[in-house]
Design an enzyme around this catalytic site. Structure first.
Site, PDB file in Angstrom:
ATOM      1  CG  ASP A 274      -2.197   0.734   1.076  1.00 53.30           C
ATOM      2  OD1 ASP A 274      -3.366   0.515   1.806  1.00 53.30           O
ATOM      3  OD2 ASP A 274      -2.254   1.921   0.129  1.00 53.30           O
ATOM      4  CD  GLU A 494      -6.674   5.933   2.545  1.00 53.61           C
ATOM      5  OE1 GLU A 494      -6.538   6.051   1.407  1.00 53.61           O
ATOM      6  OE2 GLU A 494      -5.971   5.711   3.225  1.00 53.61           O
TER       7      GLU A 494
HETATM    8  C1  GLC Z   1      -4.304   4.444   0.076  1.00 53.56           C
HETATM    9  C2  GLC Z   1      -5.297   3.336   0.389  1.00 53.56           C
HETATM   10  C3  GLC Z   1      -5.143   1.958  -0.728  1.00 53.56           C
HETATM   11  C4  GLC Z   1      -5.200   2.857  -2.144  1.00 53.56           C
HETATM   12  C5  GLC Z   1      -3.671   3.281  -2.213  1.00 53.56           C
HETATM   13  C6  GLC Z   1      -3.323   4.076  -3.561  1.00 53.56           C
HETATM   14  O1  GLC Z   1      -3.628   4.772   1.054  1.00 53.56           O
HETATM   15  O2  GLC Z   1      -4.957   2.640   1.349  1.00 53.56           O
HETATM   16  O3  GLC Z   1      -6.658   1.531  -0.681  1.00 53.56           O
HETATM   17  O4  GLC Z   1      -5.300   1.860  -3.250  1.00 53.56           O
HETATM   18  O5  GLC Z   1      -3.403   4.137  -1.105  1.00 53.56           O
HETATM   19  O6  GLC Z   1      -4.193   5.150  -3.403  1.00 53.56           O
END
Ligand code: GLC
Length: 634
Positions: A274, A494
């Site tokens: 991530d 988030e």
């Molecule tokens: C974010 C998320 C993830 C996402 C990634 C790219 O922090 O946790 O779900 O795909 O970054 O944006």
């Protein structure tokens, strides 16, 4: 180049390419970075495997044409071989999690919590196919979706990205959505990415990126089992999760990443980290790289410091801290995915069939989203069978979410944290922007949910005697028969959407870094709607105090404590985050369609409760599976 779609053919091609690669090219292939941190020239110079757009990161005027041009430039650089660079096309990744939600004019579907209420796997496959075509219209090949989180505490800011608190619906959707996206890996296919591996929805207090403290049996039953149908469908990528499992971060967890996902479950694709997800493994960044690679992550999403990442990883391989076998395994997996997807045979983005296709944001696509809105709505209360409403009724429409396309879309829409975007916002834009971005009227830019319909606009289109009064203060029993009050949350994403009830949880926000904590500003300290948004009950009362009954529509990313608002309403509808096609709500409120939605999350009665399906002494306000319908009302 001959089609290499047999496993043997693919493996031969993988080995043929791998055998030509230098260590620098291998490490570059394991690197993904954000578009704002890298130029096409650097993609070639550092042999980069992938580029992504973070939430809201878009090129030019954010039209499909701008996206295609951007991808074409990165792709062209990646395939231009010379004495130092081997031609291996990049793949571009986005979070198209409820449509191609970064891009102006895209069809925006209901977020997953609403789709869970629809309980319609066939619909999910349709949504995935439409989403794939809109992704392809921009020259993008890869989406970080579907999320398979099983959210167990709605204080979590990402609850709306979860289909359900229970694995049953998530399992029913996982394979279907992957099938709709990857579409037999043909012309209409994009690469799917199931996430976040594993246990993202099970953290204590619903802390985003927190700690999931459960037994392995519970982890398997609740959080791992939804991945089985996706793996069986041949999902090509999996994203590692920020959360910890019993104190150990998933991004450094060899048992979860390698022993279970790759060895035991036989996952053949690649694992992507991530966003800077390894950074939280330790205070020493160099050490975290070795930890992440050796645990089994194959490609690393490094938002900015990708050159440092590459330098450190090269050192780790040269000094033996990271075995070459692990590097080769990671690169084999990445090449396997690219070859299985047919990337080497696909034309450059600008010349692909779906690039700039006029089906992007089309009425046909929006009708699929409108159907999804209808099927996601859950009727919780309908006193005196006030619903369905008569289209000729004198209706006063109120509430802050009545005429705001941004609020009805929620987070991960145009911007990472979403937008407030009343479609009637008219911004003056310069001549060149207006013509390139929206066509049509020069100098007039509507809101950024281009092509969307607010809930109010959907009502207005069918009810000629409806009027809008956001605070409801125009209510007058001599003029109005009924009110529709659209209330609820404003967009978040988030950790910014977390609810932090007290000090015992406030500091454990974000990621553990050996006691260092990244504290984000949470959405609020309570799940009680009247504490989060007192303006909502006021808007309802401005209407009911005039003796006018209120039909309340809640736009939210989760169930909330709604005791006061529910008591003040005559009818109450959970609309979740319906997306761009707000008219789907009018379709049902006026009876053109019946309600279908059933709760895929338990609706708690009071603050601090967290009943979940299957609990003993399960006494919520509304149980999992609850939902009224016109067809069976007395
Ligand atoms: C974010 C998320 C993830 C996402 C990634 C790219 O922090 O946790 O779900 O795909 O970054 O944006």
């Amino acid at each position: 180049m001959e089609k290499t779609n047999t496993i043997q053919g693919i493996e031969q091609k993988v080995e043929a390419i791998l055998s030509q690669m230098t260590l620098e090219q291998k490490v570059g292939q394991m690197t993904q970075t954000e578009r704002m941190s890298i130029s096409p020239e650097e993609v070639k110079r550092y042999h980069i495997g992938s580029v992504l757009s973070g939430g809201g990161s878009c090129p030019g005027s954010n039209t499909p044409g701008d996206w295609v041009a951007m991808n074409d430039a990165y792709w062209a650089a990646s395939v231009e071989s010379d004495e130092k660079h081997l031609s291996i096309p990049i793949i571009y990744g986005v979070d198209a999690i409820h449509g191609h939600n970064n891009v102006l004019g895209a069809t925006i579907f209901p977020h997953n919590i609403g789709l869970g209420a629809a309980n319609d796997p066939v619909l999910l496959e349709k949504i995935a196919k439409v989403t794939a075509r809109e992704i392809l219209a921009t020259g993008v090949e890869w989406t970080f979706a579907p999320t398979l989180a099983v959210a167990r505490n709605n204080q979590w800011g990402r609850t709306y990205e979860s289909y359900s608190e229970d694995p049953e619906i998530v399992k029913a959707y996982a394979g279907r959505f992957v099938k709709g996206l990857q579409n037999n890996l043909g012309r209409d296919a994009v690469i799917a990415c199931v996430k976040h591996w594993v246990g993202d929805g099970g953290t204590t207090y619903g802390i985003d990126q927190g700690d999931t403290r459960i037994s392995e049996d519970e982890l398997t039953r609740l959080h791992i089992s939804p991945y089985y149908p996706a793996l069986a469908e041949g999902v090509l990528t999996v994203m590692a999760s920020f959360n910890s499992w019993n104190g150990d971060k998933c991004h450094g967890h060899k048992y979860l990443l390698t022993d279970i996902l790759k060895d035991e479950l036989g996952f053949e694709g690649f694992i992507i980290s991530d966003w800077d997800g390894i950074d939280y493994l330790d205070e020493d960044y160099s050490k975290t790289i070795a930890m992440g690679v050796n645990a089994g992550i194959d490609m690393f999403m490094v938002s900015e410091k990708w050159k440092t990442f590459i330098e450190h990883l090269l050192v780790h391989v040269r000094n033996g801290r990271v075995p070459m076998e692990r590097i080769d395994d990671a690169v084999r997996r990445i090449l396997f995915v690219k070859i299985k997807y047919g990337l080497f045979e696909r034309p450059r983005p600008a010349e692909r069939f779906w690039s700039n296709h006029d089906s992007f944001g089309s009425k046909e696509h929006r009708e699929v989203a409108r159907e999804a809105v209808r099927k996601s709505l859950v009727l919780l209360k309908n006193e005196n069978n006030i619903l369905p409403l008569n289209k000729t009724a004198r209706i006063i429409v109120a509430g802050k979410n009545a005429n705001d396309c941004g609020h009805q879309c929620g987070g991960f829409t145009i911007a990472w944290q979403g937008v407030s975007d009343n479609d009637s916002i008219v911004k003056r834009v310069s001549e060149e922007n207006a013509s390139s971005t929206y066509g049509g009227e020069v100098g007039v830019q509507k809101g950024s949910i281009v092509g969307g319909t607010s809930i109010w606009q959907g009502i207005q289109a069918v009810a000629p005697n409806a009027t809008l009064s956001i605070d409801g203060r125009a209510a007058d029993s001599a003029k109005h028969d009924v009110g529709i009050v659209v209330i609820g949350e404003t967009p978040y994403a988030e950790g910014m959407g977390d609810i932090r009830s007290g000090d015992n949880t406030i500091v454990e926000m974000g990621s553990y870094i050996k006691g260092l904590l990244k504290v984000l500003s949470p959405y609020g300290r309570s799940l009680t709607l009247n504490e989060l948004h007192p303006e909502d009950l006021i808007a309802i009362k401005n209407i009911t105090d005039q003796g006018i009954p209120a039909v309340v529509v809640l736009v939210s990313g989760r169930t909330l404590i709604i005791e006061k608002e529910l008591a003040a309403s005559t009818a109450f509808v959970a609309a979740w985050l319906p997306g761009s096609e707000g008219q789907g709500i009018a379709d049902v409120l006026f009876g053109d369609y019946d309600f279908q939605g059933k709760l895929s999350f338990t609706w708690q009665k009071k603050e601090g409760e967290n009943f979940l399906r299957g609990d003993e002494n399960y006494e919520p306000l509304f149980p999992y599976g609850y939902g009224l319908q016109y067809s069976n009302q007395d």
